[in-house]
Write a protein that holds these residues in place. Structure first.
Motif, PDB file in Angstrom:
ATOM      1  N   ASP A 140     -52.920-108.250 -43.259  1.00 15.86           N
ATOM      2  CA  ASP A 140     -53.965-107.157 -43.434  1.00 15.86           C
ATOM      3  C   ASP A 140     -55.072-107.905 -43.057  1.00 15.86           C
ATOM      4  O   ASP A 140     -55.696-108.815 -43.496  1.00 15.86           O
ATOM      5  N   HIS A 141     -55.547-107.609 -41.646  1.00 13.96           N
ATOM      6  CA  HIS A 141     -56.670-108.287 -40.864  1.00 13.96           C
ATOM      7  C   HIS A 141     -58.152-108.077 -41.869  1.00 13.96           C
ATOM      8  O   HIS A 141     -59.127-108.928 -41.502  1.00 13.96           O
ATOM      9  N   GLY A 147     -64.027-113.769 -37.606  1.00 11.20           N
ATOM     10  CA  GLY A 147     -63.311-113.859 -36.690  1.00 11.20           C
ATOM     11  C   GLY A 147     -63.149-112.517 -35.766  1.00 11.20           C
ATOM     12  O   GLY A 147     -63.198-111.552 -36.332  1.00 11.20           O
ATOM     13  N   ASP A 148     -62.906-112.570 -34.523  1.00 17.96           N
ATOM     14  CA  ASP A 148     -62.685-111.226 -33.673  1.00 17.96           C
ATOM     15  C   ASP A 148     -61.152-111.008 -33.721  1.00 17.96           C
ATOM     16  O   ASP A 148     -60.387-111.598 -34.282  1.00 17.96           O
ATOM     17  N   GLU A 149     -61.251-109.816 -33.148  1.00 16.47           N
ATOM     18  CA  GLU A 149     -59.786-109.053 -32.917  1.00 16.47           C
ATOM     19  C   GLU A 149     -58.668-110.203 -32.559  1.00 16.47           C
ATOM     20  O   GLU A 149     -57.750-110.181 -33.437  1.00 16.47           O
ATOM     21  N   ARG A 152     -58.164-112.766 -35.390  1.00 11.29           N
ATOM     22  CA  ARG A 152     -57.337-112.307 -36.350  1.00 11.29           C
ATOM     23  C   ARG A 152     -55.873-111.893 -36.292  1.00 11.29           C
ATOM     24  O   ARG A 152     -55.040-112.202 -37.147  1.00 11.29           O
ATOM     25  N   HIS A 153     -55.651-111.615 -34.955  1.00 13.89           N
ATOM     26  CA  HIS A 153     -54.314-111.184 -34.441  1.00 13.89           C
ATOM     27  C   HIS A 153     -53.522-112.832 -34.402  1.00 13.89           C
ATOM     28  O   HIS A 153     -52.178-112.800 -35.145  1.00 13.89           O
ATOM     29  N   THR A 154     -53.916-113.648 -34.218  1.00 13.49           N
ATOM     30  CA  THR A 154     -53.466-115.088 -34.116  1.00 13.49           C
ATOM     31  C   THR A 154     -53.235-115.405 -35.414  1.00 13.49           C
ATOM     32  O   THR A 154     -52.099-116.040 -35.811  1.00 13.49           O
ATOM     33  N   TRP A 155     -54.358-115.405 -36.454  1.00 11.31           N
ATOM     34  CA  TRP A 155     -54.279-115.934 -37.661  1.00 11.31           C
ATOM     35  C   TRP A 155     -53.168-115.302 -38.526  1.00 11.31           C
ATOM     36  O   TRP A 155     -52.405-115.822 -39.175  1.00 11.31           O
ATOM     37  N   GLY A 156     -53.161-113.813 -38.180  1.00  9.88           N
ATOM     38  CA  GLY A 156     -52.292-113.089 -38.913  1.00  9.88           C
ATOM     39  C   GLY A 156     -50.779-113.527 -38.589  1.00  9.88           C
ATOM     40  O   GLY A 156     -50.024-113.636 -39.444  1.00  9.88           O
ATOM     41  N   ALA A 157     -50.635-113.663 -37.271  1.00  8.46           N
ATOM     42  CA  ALA A 157     -49.153-113.930 -36.809  1.00  8.46           C
ATOM     43  C   ALA A 157     -48.810-115.318 -37.229  1.00  8.46           C
ATOM     44  O   ALA A 157     -47.470-115.420 -37.685  1.00  8.46           O
TER      45      ALA A 157
END
Ligand SMILES: Cc1cc2nc3c(=O)[nH]c(=O)nc-3n(C[C@H](O)[C@H](O)[C@H](O)COP(=O)(O)O)c2cc1C
Length: 212
Positions: A140-141, A147-149, A152-157
């Motif tokens: 859940d971003h 953080g930019d999009e 956030r995608h990288t950290w979430g993954a």
């Protein structure tokens, strides 16, 4: 007057029933079980076959705690680290009866959708649809404070990968079968679980007892 009171309590009861959440209290983790870490690593592999028998509640409890349970009560820190301690990961469990959402805080499973939705989580790999448990890992971003999009995608993954590996290593350490996968029917599941735009489906991990 009696009839009015009866009618009112019936309506109240029905209201409470429809709002009652089906919540399963999980067992406290058994932190003494399983192989030592190095032996679990030596045996880890992605299973190609799955036993269809249901997984008992004790093992589901330990799987979820190992995945992302609270291991330090003070700040509700988890077994998996997360970028800036954002605790962005949600875990959904698909079984033949329903789809549940894991609460790390309460160590419970809340039923979200009734019914067997394992075909949707199997995606094109329909040969796995009889496996008893699929752990869907979602980031859940909106939990990231900055953080930019792309970040956030990288950290979430990354956060999701750590949780998936916890599941795989727990399975290996107790002799269960597991396979992490990106395959699933993304659109169907997003709709089924009514995920918010900020929730990114990352991967799922199939788990079963070892097929004899
Ligand atoms: C991010 C990721 C995505 C994967 N997606 C799938 C998948 O969609 N379907 C599948 O059968 N296996 C999938 N796998 C499992 C890999 O195919 C497997 O890990 C690889 O073949 C190496 O085998 P091993 O895990 O036994 O070492 C995935 C693994 C990872 C790490």
């Amino acid at each position: 007057m009696k009839q009015i009171i009866f009618l009112f309590s019936t309506i109240l009861f029905l209201f409470m029933e429809t709002n009652a959440k089906n919540i399963i209290k999980l067992n406290p983790p058994d932190t003494s079980r399983g192989l030592p870490l190095m032996s679990a690593l030596a045996q880890r592999s992605s299973a190609k076959e799955f036993d269809s028998s249901e997984i008992d509640i004790k093992d589901i409890s330990d799987l979820l705690w190992a995945a992302n349970g609270i291991n330090r009560q003070k700040d509700e820190n988890r077994t998996a680290s997360s970028a800036a301690n954002s605790q962005d990961i949600n875990i959904y469990l698909f079984t033949k009866n329903a789809v549940f959402l894991y609460s790390s805080t309460n160590h419970t499973l809340e039923e979200k959708v009734k019914g067997d939705h394992r075909l949707a989580i199997s995606g094109s790999q329909t040969e796995f649809a009889n496996a008893p448990a699929f752990f869907l890992i979602v980031s859940d971003h909106s939990k990231f404070k900055y953080g930019d999009e792309t970040q956030r995608h990288t950290w979430g993954a990354i956060d999701g990968g750590l949780v998936a590996q916890n599941i795989c290593l727990f399975a290996s350490s107790v002799g269960m079968a597991a396979r992490p996968r990106i395959t699933m029917d993304y659109n169907k599941i997003r709709e089924l679980l009514k995920l918010k735009d900020s929730q990114q489906m990352l991967l799922n991990v199939i788990v079963s007892y070892k097929k004899q």
